[in-house]
Design a protein around this motif. Structure first.
Motif, PDB file in Angstrom:
ATOM      1  N   ASN A   5       0.818  -1.217   0.000  1.00  0.00           N
ATOM      2  CA  ASN A   5       0.000   0.000   0.000  1.00  0.00           C
ATOM      3  C   ASN A   5       0.851   1.265   0.000  1.00  0.00           C
ATOM      4  N   ASP A   6       1.642   1.432  -1.037  1.00  0.00           N
ATOM      5  CA  ASP A   6       2.437   2.648  -1.184  1.00  0.00           C
ATOM      6  C   ASP A   6       2.605   2.908  -2.670  1.00  0.00           C
ATOM      7  N   ARG A   7       1.902   3.909  -3.175  1.00  0.00           N
ATOM      8  CA  ARG A   7       1.853   4.173  -4.619  1.00  0.00           C
ATOM      9  C   ARG A   7       3.247   4.384  -5.213  1.00  0.00           C
ATOM     10  N   HIS A   8       4.124   5.082  -4.492  1.00  0.00           N
ATOM     11  CA  HIS A   8       5.461   5.334  -5.024  1.00  0.00           C
ATOM     12  C   HIS A   8       6.263   4.049  -5.129  1.00  0.00           C
ATOM     13  N   ILE A   9       6.157   3.214  -4.123  1.00  0.00           N
ATOM     14  CA  ILE A   9       6.863   1.936  -4.163  1.00  0.00           C
ATOM     15  C   ILE A   9       6.278   1.054  -5.260  1.00  0.00           C
ATOM     16  N   CYS A  10       4.950   1.106  -5.430  1.00  0.00           N
ATOM     17  CA  CYS A  10       4.299   0.319  -6.484  1.00  0.00           C
ATOM     18  C   CYS A  10       4.864   0.674  -7.854  1.00  0.00           C
ATOM     19  N   GLU A  11       4.997   1.956  -8.098  1.00  0.00           N
ATOM     20  CA  GLU A  11       5.529   2.389  -9.388  1.00  0.00           C
ATOM     21  C   GLU A  11       6.987   1.991  -9.549  1.00  0.00           C
ATOM     22  N   ASP A  12       7.764   2.060  -8.471  1.00  0.00           N
ATOM     23  CA  ASP A  12       9.161   1.633  -8.521  1.00  0.00           C
ATOM     24  C   ASP A  12       9.254   0.138  -8.816  1.00  0.00           C
ATOM     25  N   ILE A  13       8.428  -0.648  -8.134  1.00  0.00           N
ATOM     26  CA  ILE A  13       8.434  -2.093  -8.350  1.00  0.00           C
ATOM     27  C   ILE A  13       8.000  -2.402  -9.779  1.00  0.00           C
ATOM     28  N   ALA A  14       7.000  -1.696 -10.271  1.00  0.00           N
ATOM     29  CA  ALA A  14       6.536  -1.920 -11.650  1.00  0.00           C
ATOM     30  C   ALA A  14       7.666  -1.653 -12.644  1.00  0.00           C
ATOM     31  N   GLN A  15       8.438  -0.598 -12.400  1.00  0.00           N
ATOM     32  CA  GLN A  15       9.579  -0.321 -13.277  1.00  0.00           C
ATOM     33  C   GLN A  15      10.576  -1.472 -13.228  1.00  0.00           C
ATOM     34  N   GLU A  16      10.821  -1.991 -12.028  1.00  0.00           N
ATOM     35  CA  GLU A  16      11.723  -3.134 -11.880  1.00  0.00           C
ATOM     36  C   GLU A  16      11.178  -4.351 -12.620  1.00  0.00           C
ATOM     37  N   VAL A  17       9.866  -4.545 -12.550  1.00  0.00           N
ATOM     38  CA  VAL A  17       9.225  -5.684 -13.215  1.00  0.00           C
ATOM     39  C   VAL A  17       9.462  -5.605 -14.723  1.00  0.00           C
ATOM     40  N   PHE A  18       9.198  -4.443 -15.305  1.00  0.00           N
ATOM     41  CA  PHE A  18       9.350  -4.311 -16.755  1.00  0.00           C
ATOM     42  C   PHE A  18      10.810  -4.362 -17.181  1.00  0.00           C
ATOM     43  N   LEU A  19      11.711  -3.848 -16.355  1.00  0.00           N
ATOM     44  CA  LEU A  19      13.131  -3.945 -16.661  1.00  0.00           C
ATOM     45  C   LEU A  19      13.573  -5.412 -16.625  1.00  0.00           C
ATOM     46  N   ALA A  20      13.136  -6.130 -15.594  1.00  0.00           N
ATOM     47  CA  ALA A  20      13.475  -7.556 -15.493  1.00  0.00           C
ATOM     48  C   ALA A  20      12.867  -8.337 -16.659  1.00  0.00           C
ATOM     49  N   ALA A  21      11.628  -8.013 -17.025  1.00  0.00           N
ATOM     50  CA  ALA A  21      10.985  -8.704 -18.145  1.00  0.00           C
ATOM     51  C   ALA A  21      11.753  -8.453 -19.440  1.00  0.00           C
ATOM     52  N   TYR A  22      12.195  -7.225 -19.628  1.00  0.00           N
ATOM     53  CA  TYR A  22      12.955  -6.896 -20.834  1.00  0.00           C
ATOM     54  C   TYR A  22      14.263  -7.688 -20.881  1.00  0.00           C
ATOM     55  N   LYS A  23      14.961  -7.717 -19.742  1.00  0.00           N
ATOM     56  CA  LYS A  23      16.245  -8.428 -19.692  1.00  0.00           C
ATOM     57  C   LYS A  23      16.068  -9.929 -19.861  1.00  0.00           C
ATOM     58  N   LYS A  24      14.969 -10.470 -19.302  1.00  0.00           N
ATOM     59  CA  LYS A  24      14.738 -11.914 -19.334  1.00  0.00           C
ATOM     60  C   LYS A  24      13.887 -12.368 -20.515  1.00  0.00           C
ATOM     61  N   LEU A  25      13.522 -11.442 -21.387  1.00  0.00           N
ATOM     62  CA  LEU A  25      12.643 -11.775 -22.501  1.00  0.00           C
ATOM     63  C   LEU A  25      13.141 -12.960 -23.338  1.00  0.00           C
ATOM     64  N   PRO A  26      14.452 -13.102 -23.560  1.00  0.00           N
ATOM     65  CA  PRO A  26      14.906 -14.276 -24.324  1.00  0.00           C
ATOM     66  C   PRO A  26      14.565 -15.605 -23.641  1.00  0.00           C
ATOM     67  N   SER A  27      14.354 -15.591 -22.325  1.00  0.00           N
ATOM     68  CA  SER A  27      14.031 -16.832 -21.615  1.00  0.00           C
ATOM     69  C   SER A  27      12.524 -17.114 -21.575  1.00  0.00           C
ATOM     70  N   PHE A  28      11.707 -16.175 -22.055  1.00  0.00           N
ATOM     71  CA  PHE A  28      10.266 -16.392 -22.062  1.00  0.00           C
ATOM     72  C   PHE A  28       9.926 -17.509 -23.042  1.00  0.00           C
ATOM     73  N   ASP A  29       9.122 -18.469 -22.567  1.00  0.00           N
ATOM     74  CA  ASP A  29       8.722 -19.606 -23.388  1.00  0.00           C
ATOM     75  C   ASP A  29       7.202 -19.628 -23.505  1.00  0.00           C
ATOM     76  N   PRO A  30       6.660 -19.230 -24.666  1.00  0.00           N
ATOM     77  CA  PRO A  30       5.204 -19.194 -24.820  1.00  0.00           C
ATOM     78  C   PRO A  30       4.547 -20.570 -24.722  1.00  0.00           C
ATOM     79  N   ALA A  31       5.328 -21.630 -24.824  1.00  0.00           N
ATOM     80  CA  ALA A  31       4.774 -22.972 -24.676  1.00  0.00           C
ATOM     81  C   ALA A  31       4.490 -23.296 -23.199  1.00  0.00           C
ATOM     82  N   ARG A  32       5.162 -22.601 -22.304  1.00  0.00           N
ATOM     83  CA  ARG A  32       4.990 -22.864 -20.876  1.00  0.00           C
ATOM     84  C   ARG A  32       3.901 -22.020 -20.248  1.00  0.00           C
TER      85      ARG A  32
END
Length: 176
Positions: free
Chosen positions: A39-66
């Motif tokens: 319950n902290d909007r600023h932390i939520c936005e920070d975490i969301a940025q981390e999520v998308f950064l991690a997703a971008y970096k890990k995108l080659p490991s994404f397996d649509p079959a899984r």
């Protein structure tokens, strides 16, 4: 709407700007899910940025079959939220939805009291039960997707949600 696999393929082939389409599509749901866990909007936005950064970096490991991309992304969001709560000892778990238009001040007080009671009741839940309930009831994710995100069987998710609701009933019983 461009298909996600096409966007992912374009990003992996070097069109990094295409990733913006995925961010635009999932930014609000990811922030809302994180906000329901902490319950902290600023932390939520920070975490969301981390999520998308991690997703971008890990995108080659994404397996649509899984799993679907959204399941994969929500799993990253869940894990980043858990890590943040462990680090910062964040205790609040609910974030009231956008304010409805209440014309009476008494209605606003009742609503605020309801959210305080709900927040306390949610805090009392086992974190695994709380996450399952939030994803099912607040994010409207199907049980199958929650099971994938949590890495457990669908029966376990059903059990966690049932237990969470059972624990919440006494705390919320007086509210009608």
């Amino acid at each position: 709407m461009i298909e996600e696999t096409g966007i992912i393929r374009a990003v992996l082939e070097g069109d990094t700007e295409s990733f913006r389409l995925l961010v635009q599509r999932y930014q609000k749901p990811v922030i809302r899910m994180i906000a329901n866990l902490i319950n902290d909007r600023h932390i939520c936005e920070d975490i969301a940025q981390e999520v998308f950064l991690a997703a971008y970096k890990k995108l080659p490991s994404f397996d649509p079959a899984r799993s679907s991309f959204s399941t994969w992304l929500f799993t990253i969001a869940k894990n980043k939220s858990i890590n943040s709560m462990k680090k910062k000892k964040i205790l609040s778990v609910s974030n009231p939805p956008e304010n409805p238009d209440f014309s009476e001040p008494a209605d606003s007080l009742i609503r605020d009291e309801l959210f305080v009671i709900l927040d306390l009741a949610l805090k009392s839940l086992n974190p695994k039960h709380r996450r399952a309930l939030i994803m099912a009831e607040f994010e409207n994710l199907p049980y199958e997707q929650i099971a994938q995100i949590e890495g457990v069987r669908i029966g376990t998710i059903k059990s966690r949600i049932n237990r969470a609701k059972h624990r919440l009933r006494p705390a919320l019983g007086d509210i009608q």
